[in-house]
Design a protein around this motif. Structure first.
Motif, PDB file in Angstrom:
ATOM      1  N   PHE A  32       0.823  -1.211   0.000  1.00  0.00           N
ATOM      2  CA  PHE A  32       0.000   0.000   0.000  1.00  0.00           C
ATOM      3  C   PHE A  32       0.862   1.267   0.000  1.00  0.00           C
ATOM      4  N   PRO A  33       1.704   1.494   1.026  1.00  0.00           N
ATOM      5  CA  PRO A  33       2.505   2.722   1.010  1.00  0.00           C
ATOM      6  C   PRO A  33       3.552   2.756  -0.091  1.00  0.00           C
ATOM      7  N   LEU A  34       4.047   1.600  -0.522  1.00  0.00           N
ATOM      8  CA  LEU A  34       4.982   1.593  -1.654  1.00  0.00           C
ATOM      9  C   LEU A  34       4.307   2.170  -2.895  1.00  0.00           C
ATOM     10  N   ALA A  35       3.071   1.774  -3.120  1.00  0.00           N
ATOM     11  CA  ALA A  35       2.316   2.340  -4.243  1.00  0.00           C
ATOM     12  C   ALA A  35       2.087   3.831  -4.029  1.00  0.00           C
ATOM     13  N   GLY A  36       1.957   4.240  -2.761  1.00  0.00           N
ATOM     14  CA  GLY A  36       1.767   5.658  -2.461  1.00  0.00           C
ATOM     15  C   GLY A  36       2.929   6.515  -2.933  1.00  0.00           C
ATOM     16  N   TYR A  37       4.147   5.987  -2.868  1.00  0.00           N
ATOM     17  CA  TYR A  37       5.298   6.739  -3.359  1.00  0.00           C
ATOM     18  C   TYR A  37       5.183   6.999  -4.860  1.00  0.00           C
ATOM     19  N   VAL A  38       4.797   5.982  -5.603  1.00  0.00           N
ATOM     20  CA  VAL A  38       4.679   6.122  -7.061  1.00  0.00           C
ATOM     21  C   VAL A  38       3.561   7.094  -7.417  1.00  0.00           C
ATOM     22  N   VAL A  39       2.387   6.872  -6.830  1.00  0.00           N
ATOM     23  CA  VAL A  39       1.247   7.744  -7.104  1.00  0.00           C
ATOM     24  C   VAL A  39       1.540   9.168  -6.642  1.00  0.00           C
ATOM     25  N   GLY A  40       2.130   9.297  -5.454  1.00  0.00           N
ATOM     26  CA  GLY A  40       2.431  10.622  -4.921  1.00  0.00           C
ATOM     27  C   GLY A  40       3.394  11.398  -5.801  1.00  0.00           C
TER      28      GLY A  40
END
Length: 257
Positions: free
Chosen positions: A35-43
């Protein structure tokens, strides 16, 4: 395994053309850290308009950010917030509220929830656009990572209310499984202190409140709760980070801007 889980997370949490596979989906649902790993990409993607902070007018930057959120993330999580808004407007037991959430009719609760969240996000973006570009970008990335951490927290701390995505993600998770996601967010939390750290903590606060409300009103968490948590945590994290910058200033990890 980690890359497969990240691919599965991005396939579900965003509109990025990463493809879909059963292996990636299973890796994602088994790994809250995705979840937070994807947040880095999306962010990183939705923060691009803030590179122009200080150059373009703040309303233009904020509008670009809102457009980027819709283009990169889509409306899947917003739909969860709408359903939760309708459920919150119902006076009844958890089963009645869950039944309303399955109804495709959009009620007043949904309109109010979506309108308030969009207005709050726009105001937070305006405030962030008035900050130095590096600080603004760091805050937006932190807000997105925090939103995904909040989803992971709800999955690890909540119990499923019914069969569905919520049960798939949260059914076999334990509080100890949140340690991985917490470790992953440390780099962004210390990027611009205290702003990004406050943003991350604010997202976790939203997760705790969302989980508590869902357990009391819906008898557990489901996919709509996870989606709504993402939307609300993004708003809460962005505002908390901007407020912390205004109150305490900011110190970049490597340099001051």
């Amino acid at each position: 395994m980690a890359l497969s889980a990240l691919r599965g997370a991005l396939g579900f949490l965003s509109r990025l053309p990463v493809g879909h596979s059963e292996a990636a989906w299973e890796a994602f649902t088994a790994s809250p850290t995705a979840f937070p790993l994807a947040g880095y990409v999306v962010g990183a993607l939705v923060a691009v308009p803030f590179l122009a902070a200080g150059t373009l007018p703040a309303p233009v930057v904020a509008a670009g950010y809102l457009a980027a959120v819709v283009l990169v993330v889509g409306v899947n999580h917003a739909d969860g917030l709408a359903d939760l808004g309708d459920a919150a407007a119902v006076h009844g037991d958890p089963s009645e509220r869950r039944e309303v959430m399955r109804d495709t009719t959009v009620g007043v609760g949904a309109v109010l929830a979506l309108g308030a969240a969009l207005a709050a996000l726009a105001l937070g973006a305006l405030a962030a656009a008035a900050l130095p570009a590096f600080v603004a970008v760091a805050l937006v990335v932190a807000a997105e990572v925090s939103a995904k951490l909040a989803m992971a927290a709800v999955a690890c701390l909540g119990r499923p209310s019914h069969e569905g995505f919520g049960a798939t993600v949260a059914g076999d998770k334990r509080p100890a499984d949140l340690l991985g996601p917490l470790a992953v967010v440390v780099p962004v939390a210390v990027l611009v202190v205290p702003a990004t750290a406050v943003a991350v903590v604010a997202g976790l606060g939203v997760a705790v409140l969302a989980r508590r409300w869902a357990h009391a009103r819906l008898d557990g968490v489901g996919g709509d709760v996870l989606g709504a948590t993402n939307e609300l945590a993004r708003v809460g994290a962005l505002h908390a980070g901007v407020a912390a910058t205004a109150l305490f200033g900011e110190v970049a990890l490597w340099t001051r801007w």
